[in-house]
Scaffold this motif. Structure first.
Motif, PDB file in Angstrom:
ATOM      1  N   GLN A  12       1.243  -0.828  -2.117  1.00 60.56           N
ATOM      2  CA  GLN A  12       2.483  -0.763  -1.630  1.00 60.56           C
ATOM      3  C   GLN A  12       3.523   0.346  -2.256  1.00 60.56           C
ATOM      4  O   GLN A  12       4.223   0.902  -1.148  1.00 60.56           O
ATOM      5  CB  GLN A  12       3.289  -2.077  -1.238  1.00 60.56           C
ATOM      6  CG  GLN A  12       3.889  -2.517  -2.597  1.00 60.56           C
ATOM      7  CD  GLN A  12       3.195  -3.272  -3.838  1.00 60.56           C
ATOM      8  OE1 GLN A  12       2.033  -3.145  -3.564  1.00 60.56           O
ATOM      9  NE2 GLN A  12       3.567  -3.989  -4.638  1.00 60.56           N
ATOM     10  N   HIS A  66       2.175   3.069  -3.607  1.00 59.91           N
ATOM     11  CA  HIS A  66       1.323   4.159  -4.132  1.00 59.91           C
ATOM     12  C   HIS A  66       2.039   5.556  -3.984  1.00 59.91           C
ATOM     13  O   HIS A  66       2.008   6.492  -4.827  1.00 59.91           O
ATOM     14  CB  HIS A  66       0.192   4.017  -3.329  1.00 59.91           C
ATOM     15  CG  HIS A  66      -0.978   5.198  -3.870  1.00 59.91           C
ATOM     16  ND1 HIS A  66      -0.826   6.255  -3.078  1.00 59.91           N
ATOM     17  CD2 HIS A  66      -1.964   5.107  -4.757  1.00 59.91           C
ATOM     18  CE1 HIS A  66      -1.707   7.301  -3.850  1.00 59.91           C
ATOM     19  NE2 HIS A  66      -2.569   6.591  -4.622  1.00 59.91           N
ATOM     20  N   ILE A  80       9.114  -5.771  -5.045  1.00 60.22           N
ATOM     21  CA  ILE A  80       8.288  -5.331  -3.828  1.00 60.22           C
ATOM     22  C   ILE A  80       8.238  -3.586  -3.901  1.00 60.22           C
ATOM     23  O   ILE A  80       6.747  -3.142  -3.660  1.00 60.22           O
ATOM     24  CB  ILE A  80       8.627  -5.665  -2.417  1.00 60.22           C
ATOM     25  CG1 ILE A  80       8.496  -7.084  -2.265  1.00 60.22           C
ATOM     26  CG2 ILE A  80       7.768  -5.108  -1.394  1.00 60.22           C
ATOM     27  CD1 ILE A  80       9.311  -7.714  -0.977  1.00 60.22           C
ATOM     28  N   ARG A  81       8.994  -3.105  -4.151  1.00 57.73           N
ATOM     29  CA  ARG A  81       8.919  -1.582  -4.473  1.00 57.73           C
ATOM     30  C   ARG A  81       9.540  -1.072  -5.492  1.00 57.73           C
ATOM     31  O   ARG A  81      10.656  -1.768  -6.146  1.00 57.73           O
ATOM     32  CB  ARG A  81       9.660  -0.755  -3.190  1.00 57.73           C
ATOM     33  CG  ARG A  81       9.157  -1.447  -1.857  1.00 57.73           C
ATOM     34  CD  ARG A  81       9.119  -0.305  -0.779  1.00 57.73           C
ATOM     35  NE  ARG A  81       8.603   0.846  -0.976  1.00 57.73           N
ATOM     36  CZ  ARG A  81       7.304   1.496  -0.866  1.00 57.73           C
ATOM     37  NH1 ARG A  81       6.409   0.384  -0.565  1.00 57.73           N
ATOM     38  NH2 ARG A  81       6.864   2.399  -1.135  1.00 57.73           N
TER      39      ARG A  81
END
Length: 138
Positions: free
Chosen positions: A35, A37, A115-116
């Motif tokens: 997610q 990359h 998440i990021r």
């Protein structure tokens, strides 16, 4: 006949092994967090390009030291400083290492449940920016 490695060759072998291990670890982490990359790859790619370009410059400097010295004498100030390839090696490896630290910090954020990654880019001059990781609001 048996070739015995001298201390310079041993140091080069260990340094190369260390860098190879870090590159492997980096690509392993790219696969772990698909997610993120794109963001991770951008930072890592910039670091790898700077680092390996610096190594190429250092190798050229070592291989053509005498030629570069005589060239510097002929061109004079201020251009002589641009051919100090060992100095450029320091700059390139420094930027490459900094990017790797940002990459590892972003991976750590992902390991802790984000998440990021929280990566931003700070413009130094037009067209040149460096990544940094910002802290989560508490």
């Amino acid at each position: 006949s048996i070739h015995v490695l001298n201390s310079t060759e041993i140091k080069r072998l260990f340094r190369t092994s260390k860098v190879a291990g870090l590159v492997y670890f980096s690509f392993y982490n790219l696969k772990r967090f698909p997610q993120a990359h794109s963001e991770l790859w951008t930072v890592l790619k910039m670091g790898l390009i700077c680092y390996f370009s610096a190594v190429v410059l250092w190798t050229i400097d070592n291989s053509f030291c005498e030629t570069l010295r005589s060239f510097r004498k002929n061109v004079g100030w201020p251009f002589e400083h641009l051919t100090q390839l060992h100095a450029w090696w320091h700059l390139g490896t420094g930027i490459g290492t900094y990017n790797y630290i940002v990459f590892c910090t972003a991976v750590r954020q992902l390991e802790q449940g984000d998440i990021r990654p929280r990566i931003r880019w700070k413009s130094l001059v037009p067209g040149v920016a460096i990544p940094y990781v910002f802290r989560r609001s508490v």
